[in-house]
Design a protein around this motif. Structure first.
Motif, short mmCIF file in Angstrom:
data_model
loop_
_atom_site.label_atom_id
_atom_site.label_comp_id
_atom_site.label_asym_id
_atom_site.label_seq_id
_atom_site.Cartn_x
_atom_site.Cartn_y
_atom_site.Cartn_z
N GLY A 217 42.62 39.99 47.84
CA GLY A 217 43.69 40.44 46.79
C GLY A 217 42.19 40.60 45.53
O GLY A 217 42.19 40.88 44.51
N SER A 218 41.18 39.60 46.30
CA SER A 218 40.21 39.96 45.25
C SER A 218 39.32 40.84 44.77
O SER A 218 39.19 40.97 44.06
CB SER A 218 38.87 38.75 45.35
N ILE A 219 39.25 41.74 45.99
CA ILE A 219 39.14 43.30 45.77
C ILE A 219 39.07 44.25 43.98
O ILE A 219 39.08 44.53 43.82
CB ILE A 219 38.09 43.82 46.76
N GLY A 220 40.72 44.08 44.71
CA GLY A 220 41.58 44.73 43.56
C GLY A 220 41.37 44.50 42.26
O GLY A 220 40.81 45.00 41.41
N GLU A 221 41.40 43.34 42.75
CA GLU A 221 41.17 42.80 41.43
C GLU A 221 40.54 42.67 40.33
O GLU A 221 40.07 42.65 38.93
CB GLU A 221 41.65 41.25 41.43
N VAL A 222 38.86 42.22 41.01
CA VAL A 222 37.62 42.87 40.75
C VAL A 222 37.67 44.27 39.38
O VAL A 222 37.60 44.94 39.03
CB VAL A 222 36.29 42.65 41.04
N VAL A 223 38.44 45.20 40.88
CA VAL A 223 38.30 46.47 40.76
C VAL A 223 39.42 46.42 38.88
O VAL A 223 39.20 47.40 38.23
CB VAL A 223 39.44 47.69 41.38
N ARG A 224 40.49 46.12 39.10
CA ARG A 224 41.10 46.20 37.65
C ARG A 224 40.49 45.65 36.99
O ARG A 224 40.66 46.04 36.03
CB ARG A 224 42.32 44.94 38.35
N LEU A 225 39.45 45.07 36.96
CA LEU A 225 39.41 43.71 35.89
C LEU A 225 37.57 44.85 34.83
O LEU A 225 38.00 45.60 33.49
CB LEU A 225 38.49 42.35 36.34
N HIS A 226 37.55 45.98 35.81
CA HIS A 226 36.66 46.79 35.30
C HIS A 226 37.27 48.53 34.94
O HIS A 226 37.07 48.63 34.05
CB HIS A 226 35.79 47.38 36.63
N GLY A 227 38.21 48.14 35.59
CA GLY A 227 38.95 49.24 35.67
C GLY A 227 39.35 49.61 33.61
O GLY A 227 39.19 49.79 33.12
N ALA A 228 40.08 47.89 33.18
CA ALA A 228 40.84 47.74 31.92
C ALA A 228 40.09 47.73 31.49
O ALA A 228 40.33 48.60 29.96
CB ALA A 228 42.06 46.87 32.50
N TYR A 229 38.83 46.71 31.82
CA TYR A 229 37.97 46.71 30.12
C TYR A 229 37.27 48.04 29.62
O TYR A 229 36.75 48.56 28.60
CB TYR A 229 36.80 44.98 30.71
N ASP B 167 45.41 31.23 39.50
CA ASP B 167 45.51 31.74 40.41
C ASP B 167 45.25 33.19 40.13
O ASP B 167 45.25 34.36 40.46
CB ASP B 167 47.03 32.11 41.17
N THR B 168 44.20 32.82 38.70
CA THR B 168 44.17 34.36 37.26
C THR B 168 43.14 34.19 38.12
O THR B 168 41.90 33.39 37.48
CB THR B 168 44.91 34.04 36.51
N LEU B 169 42.13 35.74 38.40
CA LEU B 169 40.59 35.96 38.07
C LEU B 169 39.96 35.74 37.25
O LEU B 169 40.94 36.73 36.08
CB LEU B 169 40.43 37.26 38.94
N ALA B 170 39.32 35.04 36.81
CA ALA B 170 38.26 35.11 35.65
C ALA B 170 36.83 36.16 35.52
O ALA B 170 36.10 36.12 34.55
CB ALA B 170 37.91 33.65 35.28
N GLY B 171 36.65 36.21 36.78
CA GLY B 171 35.22 36.98 36.70
C GLY B 171 34.54 36.91 37.85
O GLY B 171 35.37 36.47 38.53
N SER B 172 33.98 37.56 38.55
CA SER B 172 33.00 38.03 38.96
C SER B 172 31.59 38.40 39.34
O SER B 172 31.14 39.09 37.78
CB SER B 172 34.13 38.91 40.06
N ALA B 173 31.00 38.35 40.19
CA ALA B 173 29.70 38.92 40.54
C ALA B 173 29.39 38.81 42.00
O ALA B 173 29.81 37.89 42.83
CB ALA B 173 28.52 37.93 39.60
#
Length: 179
Positions: free
Chosen positions: A13-25, A65-71
């Motif tokens: 699920g982390s790929i989708g969460e990272v994409v969501r963060l980018h899209g929304a921001y 359980d909330t994605l706070a960021g990625s690199a």
């Protein structure tokens, strides 16, 4: 913060969460279109499918359980300067709105660069655009320097590209002036 930040690699699920963060921001703050989000999804999906955990990094930060960021560090893309094997590109670096200003970005970037240093990567580079001042300050505080600017808009958002590099010499990471 109420909960400790936990760093992790890939989890379902982390790929989708990272994409969501980018899209929304980038839609809310820069007016980027769905084309940008689709490009992030395609690129990140391709990267994760082919990444080698010994040389590439997919790093996530979680609060509960909330994605706070990625690199990520992508070693398969050279820097275009003939330093094959010693080059990695920092990509998909983002911090959630809720975690912005809490040190999560600094933690992610520090861990990603430690990963690069452990593997002997002499150049880590990234592309971004002008106006992301907090990110630029963070990059420069970790030894990155702005080396090029173009009018090319790779993000479909009406912004030009900037390239930052962090080089390592025999004495360790090169630091920006004054840091």
């Amino acid at each position: 913060m109420e909960h400790a930040v936990r760093l992790d690699r890939y989890r379902p699920g982390s790929i989708g969460e990272v994409v969501r963060l980018h899209g929304a921001y980038y839609a809310a703050n820069w007016g980027f279109s769905s084309r940008f989000e689709a490009d992030v999804a395609a690129g990140l999906g391709t990267f994760v499918a082919r990444m080698d955990g010994d040389r590439d990094l997919f790093l996530t930060a979680w609060i509960g359980d909330t994605l706070a960021g990625s690199a990520t560090l992508d070693r398969t893309i050279t820097g275009g300067d003939g330093a094959d094997g010693e080059v990695a590109r920092l990509r998909w670096f983002i911090v959630s709105d809720a975690a912005r200003g809490t040190g999560v970005g600094r933690l992610l970037l520090s861990h990603a660069l430690a990963f690069a240093d452990e593997r002997g990567y002499r150049l880590v580079w990234l592309t971004t655009f002008a106006g992301l001042d907090a990110a630029r300050h963070l990059y420069e505080s970790h030894g990155f320097r702005l080396v090029a600017e173009t009018g090319e808009d790779k993000w479909h958002g009406g912004v030009g590209e900037q390239r930052f590099e962090r080089r390592v010499d025999d004495d360790g990471p090169a630091r920006a002036a004054g840091t």
